[in-house]
Design a protein around this motif. Sequence first.
Motif, short mmCIF file in Angstrom:
data_model
loop_
_atom_site.label_atom_id
_atom_site.label_comp_id
_atom_site.label_asym_id
_atom_site.label_seq_id
_atom_site.Cartn_x
_atom_site.Cartn_y
_atom_site.Cartn_z
N ALA A 192 -36.76 -29.01 -40.33
CA ALA A 192 -36.74 -29.17 -41.77
C ALA A 192 -37.44 -30.46 -42.16
CB ALA A 192 -35.30 -29.19 -42.28
N ALA A 193 -37.79 -30.56 -43.43
CA ALA A 193 -38.44 -31.77 -43.94
C ALA A 193 -37.74 -32.20 -45.22
CB ALA A 193 -39.91 -31.50 -44.21
N VAL A 194 -37.65 -33.51 -45.41
CA VAL A 194 -37.03 -34.05 -46.62
C VAL A 194 -37.91 -35.19 -47.13
CG1 VAL A 194 -35.53 -35.64 -45.35
CG2 VAL A 194 -34.92 -34.97 -47.66
N ASP A 195 -38.01 -35.29 -48.46
CA ASP A 195 -38.79 -36.34 -49.08
C ASP A 195 -38.20 -36.64 -50.45
OD1 ASP A 195 -40.76 -38.23 -49.40
OD2 ASP A 195 -42.39 -36.81 -49.69
N VAL A 196 -38.46 -37.85 -50.94
CA VAL A 196 -38.04 -38.24 -52.28
C VAL A 196 -39.31 -38.51 -53.08
CG1 VAL A 196 -36.77 -39.88 -53.70
CG2 VAL A 196 -35.91 -39.26 -51.45
N GLU A 210 -34.24 -28.63 -54.34
CA GLU A 210 -34.48 -29.87 -55.06
C GLU A 210 -33.18 -30.35 -55.69
OE1 GLU A 210 -37.62 -29.48 -57.90
OE2 GLU A 210 -39.10 -28.92 -56.38
N MET A 211 -33.04 -31.67 -55.74
CA MET A 211 -31.86 -32.26 -56.37
C MET A 211 -32.28 -33.57 -57.01
SD MET A 211 -28.10 -33.00 -54.76
CE MET A 211 -28.65 -34.07 -53.47
N ALA A 266 -32.86 -44.67 -52.74
CA ALA A 266 -32.26 -43.55 -52.01
C ALA A 266 -32.91 -43.47 -50.64
CB ALA A 266 -32.46 -42.25 -52.76
N HIS A 267 -32.09 -43.35 -49.62
CA HIS A 267 -32.56 -43.19 -48.25
C HIS A 267 -32.17 -41.78 -47.82
CE1 HIS A 267 -33.21 -47.52 -48.08
NE2 HIS A 267 -32.02 -47.65 -48.63
N THR A 268 -33.12 -41.03 -47.30
CA THR A 268 -32.85 -39.66 -46.90
C THR A 268 -33.33 -39.43 -45.48
OG1 THR A 268 -34.98 -38.86 -47.73
CG2 THR A 268 -33.12 -38.79 -49.26
N PHE A 269 -32.61 -38.58 -44.78
CA PHE A 269 -33.07 -38.11 -43.49
C PHE A 269 -32.33 -36.82 -43.16
CE2 PHE A 269 -29.55 -40.92 -42.45
CZ PHE A 269 -28.86 -40.24 -41.47
N ILE A 270 -32.93 -36.06 -42.26
CA ILE A 270 -32.29 -34.83 -41.82
C ILE A 270 -32.36 -34.79 -40.29
CG2 ILE A 270 -34.38 -33.41 -42.03
CD1 ILE A 270 -32.41 -31.22 -43.18
N LYS A 271 -31.22 -34.53 -39.68
CA LYS A 271 -31.14 -34.49 -38.22
C LYS A 271 -30.18 -33.38 -37.83
CE LYS A 271 -30.27 -37.31 -34.19
NZ LYS A 271 -29.97 -38.64 -33.68
#
Length: 82
Positions: A36-40, A55-56, A65-70
């Motif tokens: 998966a991919a996440v971005d702001v 989207e949110m 905001a810090h985002t990551f997906i693992k």
Amino acid sequence: MNLDQFTNSEKQVARRYEYDDAVVFAVDFGAASADAAVDVVDATVMVVIDGEQYEMDLPDGADDAHTFIKNGVLTIEVEGDR
């Protein structure tokens, strides 16, 4: 921030954790969604999983905001006024 936007499937579990200096949102898309991919972008968190885009909007006053997906778990840490 509306977690319902990420939990349109009963398989997805979403939680909100509040701390003194930040709020953390966690959404479990499942281990099968590890690719998966996440971005702001601006004030919107965008996640792409298996060809579907979620989207949110970040809350007003969120400074950072810090985002990551693992392993299929999306984590969003929001600092500032929430």
